[in-house]
Design a protein around this motif. Structure first.
Motif, PDB file in Angstrom:
ATOM      1  N   ASP A  51       0.868  -1.175   0.000  1.00  0.00           N
ATOM      2  CA  ASP A  51       0.000   0.000   0.000  1.00  0.00           C
ATOM      3  C   ASP A  51       0.909   1.230   0.000  1.00  0.00           C
ATOM      4  O   ASP A  51       1.398   1.647   1.057  1.00  0.00           O
ATOM      5  CB  ASP A  51      -0.904   0.005   1.234  1.00  0.00           C
ATOM      6  CG  ASP A  51      -1.982   1.084   1.148  1.00  0.00           C
ATOM      7  OD1 ASP A  51      -1.828   2.002   0.315  1.00  0.00           O
ATOM      8  OD2 ASP A  51      -2.966   1.009   1.907  1.00  0.00           O
ATOM      9  N   LYS A  53       0.552   4.276  -0.003  1.00  0.00           N
ATOM     10  CA  LYS A  53       0.223   5.473   0.773  1.00  0.00           C
ATOM     11  C   LYS A  53       0.962   5.483   2.105  1.00  0.00           C
ATOM     12  O   LYS A  53       1.070   6.527   2.760  1.00  0.00           O
ATOM     13  CB  LYS A  53      -1.285   5.591   0.981  1.00  0.00           C
ATOM     14  CG  LYS A  53      -1.891   4.597   1.955  1.00  0.00           C
ATOM     15  CD  LYS A  53      -3.390   4.829   2.079  1.00  0.00           C
ATOM     16  CE  LYS A  53      -4.034   3.853   3.065  1.00  0.00           C
ATOM     17  NZ  LYS A  53      -5.501   4.050   3.169  1.00  0.00           N
ATOM     18  N   TYR A  54       1.481   4.317   2.506  1.00  0.00           N
ATOM     19  CA  TYR A  54       2.308   4.238   3.707  1.00  0.00           C
ATOM     20  C   TYR A  54       3.780   4.275   3.298  1.00  0.00           C
ATOM     21  O   TYR A  54       4.214   3.475   2.458  1.00  0.00           O
ATOM     22  CB  TYR A  54       2.021   2.961   4.492  1.00  0.00           C
ATOM     23  CG  TYR A  54       0.604   2.864   4.991  1.00  0.00           C
ATOM     24  CD1 TYR A  54       0.150   3.681   6.030  1.00  0.00           C
ATOM     25  CD2 TYR A  54      -0.294   1.967   4.420  1.00  0.00           C
ATOM     26  CE1 TYR A  54      -1.157   3.609   6.478  1.00  0.00           C
ATOM     27  CE2 TYR A  54      -1.612   1.878   4.865  1.00  0.00           C
ATOM     28  CZ  TYR A  54      -2.036   2.706   5.891  1.00  0.00           C
ATOM     29  OH  TYR A  54      -3.330   2.639   6.335  1.00  0.00           O
ATOM     30  N   GLN A  57       5.933   1.204   2.986  1.00  0.00           N
ATOM     31  CA  GLN A  57       5.603   0.208   1.968  1.00  0.00           C
ATOM     32  C   GLN A  57       5.884   0.719   0.560  1.00  0.00           C
ATOM     33  O   GLN A  57       5.442   0.123  -0.427  1.00  0.00           O
ATOM     34  CB  GLN A  57       4.135  -0.215   2.101  1.00  0.00           C
ATOM     35  CG  GLN A  57       3.843  -1.001   3.373  1.00  0.00           C
ATOM     36  CD  GLN A  57       2.498  -1.700   3.338  1.00  0.00           C
ATOM     37  OE1 GLN A  57       2.069  -2.215   2.317  1.00  0.00           O
ATOM     38  NE2 GLN A  57       1.817  -1.711   4.479  1.00  0.00           N
ATOM     39  N   LYS A 167       0.722   4.776  -7.305  1.00  0.00           N
ATOM     40  CA  LYS A 167      -0.322   4.854  -6.286  1.00  0.00           C
ATOM     41  C   LYS A 167      -1.232   3.635  -6.282  1.00  0.00           C
ATOM     42  O   LYS A 167      -1.851   3.308  -5.270  1.00  0.00           O
ATOM     43  CB  LYS A 167      -1.158   6.127  -6.497  1.00  0.00           C
ATOM     44  CG  LYS A 167      -0.397   7.416  -6.238  1.00  0.00           C
ATOM     45  CD  LYS A 167      -1.271   8.625  -6.482  1.00  0.00           C
ATOM     46  CE  LYS A 167      -0.510   9.930  -6.227  1.00  0.00           C
ATOM     47  NZ  LYS A 167      -1.360  11.118  -6.489  1.00  0.00           N
ATOM     48  N   GLY A 169      -0.188   0.618  -6.745  1.00  0.00           N
ATOM     49  CA  GLY A 169       0.571  -0.560  -6.366  1.00  0.00           C
ATOM     50  C   GLY A 169       1.211  -1.275  -7.546  1.00  0.00           C
ATOM     51  O   GLY A 169       1.646  -2.419  -7.424  1.00  0.00           O
TER      52      GLY A 169
END
Length: 235
Positions: A51, A53-54, A57, A167, A169
């Motif tokens: 993910d 957005k983290y 990751q 974004k 993935g």
């Protein structure tokens, strides 16, 4: 919805959208189905189980391909003093500091890759909004912010590929030209996959490489059976 031309429809005829192939089968189909008059680039797209957005990751890196990318790369190096001579000797086409930043501000971006020494990053930051959207902003994580400019330039010239998960993935990377043939393209692909595997975030849960597709510039994408990716990289 965009329409494909006759040549595309011909090579894609009979291709099941749900079909999954072994890596070597997919690569052979990509090479065999290339029809453009120019030497098409072969790309890999990997759906990662992360993910983005983290921050922990985010998957981002670079690697040198054993057979290169098959194209001439114009390199610009932002540096000062003796590093400028070092960069030119290594093969950089464009070298400078304040004057090079001024040229970029004026809209002159006649280069494909950019490298910077750490001591000029404050200057380069002034043109971050210009370089960033074009994927040209030097970054320490990809080895393009370094005092070892000679080695960095040589790697860029030899065929160094940078990759970053988007974004959604998905990670995209070029792995060479159709003219390389399947064997060399497989070597380059294996290098990319090994590096992406090495960068697997510890916080990522479940399957890491969930799906993968290979395609040429103009051709259709051929999906790889995800259960066979590990077998390919371990071979």
């Amino acid at each position: 919805m965009p329409k494909h031309g006759k040549k595309y429809r011909k090579v894609a005829e009979g291709l099941e959208l749900t079909a999954r192939f072994a890596v070597d089968e997919a690569m052979a189909k990509v090479v065999d189905s290339a029809y453009a008059k120019f030497d098409e680039t072969v790309d890999v797209a990997i759906n990662l189980g992360v993910d983005p957005k983290y921050s922990d990751q985010m998957v981002r890196g670079a690697c040198s391909l054993p057979h290169g990318l098959g194209k001439d790369v114009r390199v610009a190096v932002f540096c000062k003093g003796e590093k400028q001579a070092e960069a030119r000797e290594a093969g950089a086409e464009i070298v400078g500091a304040e004057e090079l930043v001024a040229e970029v501000k004026a809209g002159n971006l006649d280069f494909d890759k950019a490298i910077a020494t750490p001591d000029v990053m404050a200057l380069v930051g002034q043109i971050g909004r210009v370089l960033g959207p074009r994927g040209l902003m030097p970054n320490a994580k990809t080895g393009t912010v370094t005092f070892d400019v000679a080695n960095a330039v040589k790697e860029m010239k030899a065929g160094r590929v940078e990759f970053k998960v988007d974004k959604a993935g998905i990670l995209h990377a070029p792995i060479g030209k159709v003219s390389f043939g399947a064997e060399k393209l497989m070597d380059n692909l294996k290098t990319v996959l090994e590096n992406v595997n090495r960068l697997k975030p510890s916080s990522a849960k479940g399957a890491y490489m969930k799906a993968m597709s290979l395609s040429s510039t103009m051709g259709p994408g051929y999906k790889v059976d995800p259960t066979l990716i590990r077998k390919f990289t371990d071979a």
